[in-house]
Scaffold this active site. Sequence first.
Site, PDB file in Angstrom:
ATOM      1  N   HIS A 178       0.864  -1.177   0.000  1.00 10.98           N
ATOM      2  CA  HIS A 178       0.000   0.000   0.000  1.00 10.98           C
ATOM      3  C   HIS A 178       0.901   1.227   0.000  1.00 10.98           C
ATOM      4  O   HIS A 178       1.627   1.479   0.955  1.00 10.98           O
ATOM      5  CB  HIS A 178      -0.925   0.011   1.212  1.00 10.98           C
ATOM      6  CG  HIS A 178      -1.882   1.173   1.218  1.00 10.98           C
ATOM      7  ND1 HIS A 178      -3.141   1.100   0.664  1.00 10.98           N
ATOM      8  CD2 HIS A 178      -1.741   2.441   1.693  1.00 10.98           C
ATOM      9  CE1 HIS A 178      -3.740   2.270   0.800  1.00 10.98           C
ATOM     10  NE2 HIS A 178      -2.926   3.098   1.417  1.00 10.98           N
ATOM     11  N   CYS A 179       0.860   1.991  -1.080  1.00 11.28           N
ATOM     12  CA  CYS A 179       1.746   3.143  -1.231  1.00 11.28           C
ATOM     13  C   CYS A 179       1.099   4.372  -0.606  1.00 11.28           C
ATOM     14  O   CYS A 179       0.027   4.803  -1.056  1.00 11.28           O
ATOM     15  CB  CYS A 179       2.039   3.387  -2.718  1.00 11.28           C
ATOM     16  SG  CYS A 179       3.150   4.773  -3.002  1.00 11.28           S
ATOM     17  N   PRO A 180       1.724   4.976   0.404  1.00  7.38           N
ATOM     18  CA  PRO A 180       1.126   6.176   1.015  1.00  7.38           C
ATOM     19  C   PRO A 180       1.228   7.404   0.120  1.00  7.38           C
ATOM     20  O   PRO A 180       0.475   8.367   0.315  1.00  7.38           O
ATOM     21  CB  PRO A 180       1.940   6.345   2.301  1.00  7.38           C
ATOM     22  CG  PRO A 180       3.262   5.712   2.005  1.00  7.38           C
ATOM     23  CD  PRO A 180       2.969   4.563   1.082  1.00  7.38           C
ATOM     24  N   GLY A 183      -1.743   6.919  -2.094  1.00  6.05           N
ATOM     25  CA  GLY A 183      -2.935   6.625  -1.312  1.00  6.05           C
ATOM     26  C   GLY A 183      -3.726   5.450  -1.830  1.00  6.05           C
ATOM     27  O   GLY A 183      -4.952   5.406  -1.655  1.00  6.05           O
TER      28      GLY A 183
END
Length: 220
Positions: A178-180, A183
């Site tokens: 999950h890439c912050p 998002g």
Amino acid sequence: MSGRGRGEINYASEEEGTARLREPYYNSSSLIARVYQVWPGNNTFFCGGRIMMGPGPTSCLVTLTIILAPSSIFYASTIQSLAEHNQDANAVEWFTGCMLVWLLYTFWRTAVCDPGVIPRRAGYDDPRLKKLLPPSQGVVYNGRVVTLKYCITCNIYRPPRCSHCKICDNCVDKFDHHCPWVGNCIGRRNYRWFLLFTFSSAFFAVVVSATCVYAMLLEG
């Protein structure tokens, strides 16, 4: 009902039967919900469900600020400095501008694309029935036995390379992480766009940095 086939409905009149056939299933449109309106995960939807993002769309605004703020300073100062020294500033501006547009496009496709969410299945209401389900099962795939783990949230046996994202609360096919910064989850459907976004941002940063160093050398 005499003379009619079994299963036919006998209305009081032909006009009444035609009116009932034309009548919608729900008299009020508020009773009809689209898929995104009853989505069980933590995703955020825009434009009537046409845009699907992760639970934190504000992180996209932060990433856009990090990209656009230095770019604005670059075009306002560095490009002007090259033009003052009779350098080919138009070519540099055109080349970096095309790179910036491509960078924003890959970012957009990564952030708003469905990463490969596997739909949930209706579970059992009785928790005792859930305990009867085996936590994993083996299937034969290409001559090899592959173990599929059961997801108690999505009520499915996850296929290989599928994991449940705790942030988005979805099972994603070929889940990477999950890439912050975007998002959103990175999975089967947006992994290529994520790679393009990563390489494009790195290449754009190198070109802009090299151009800034060259402009500083011209200033002497």
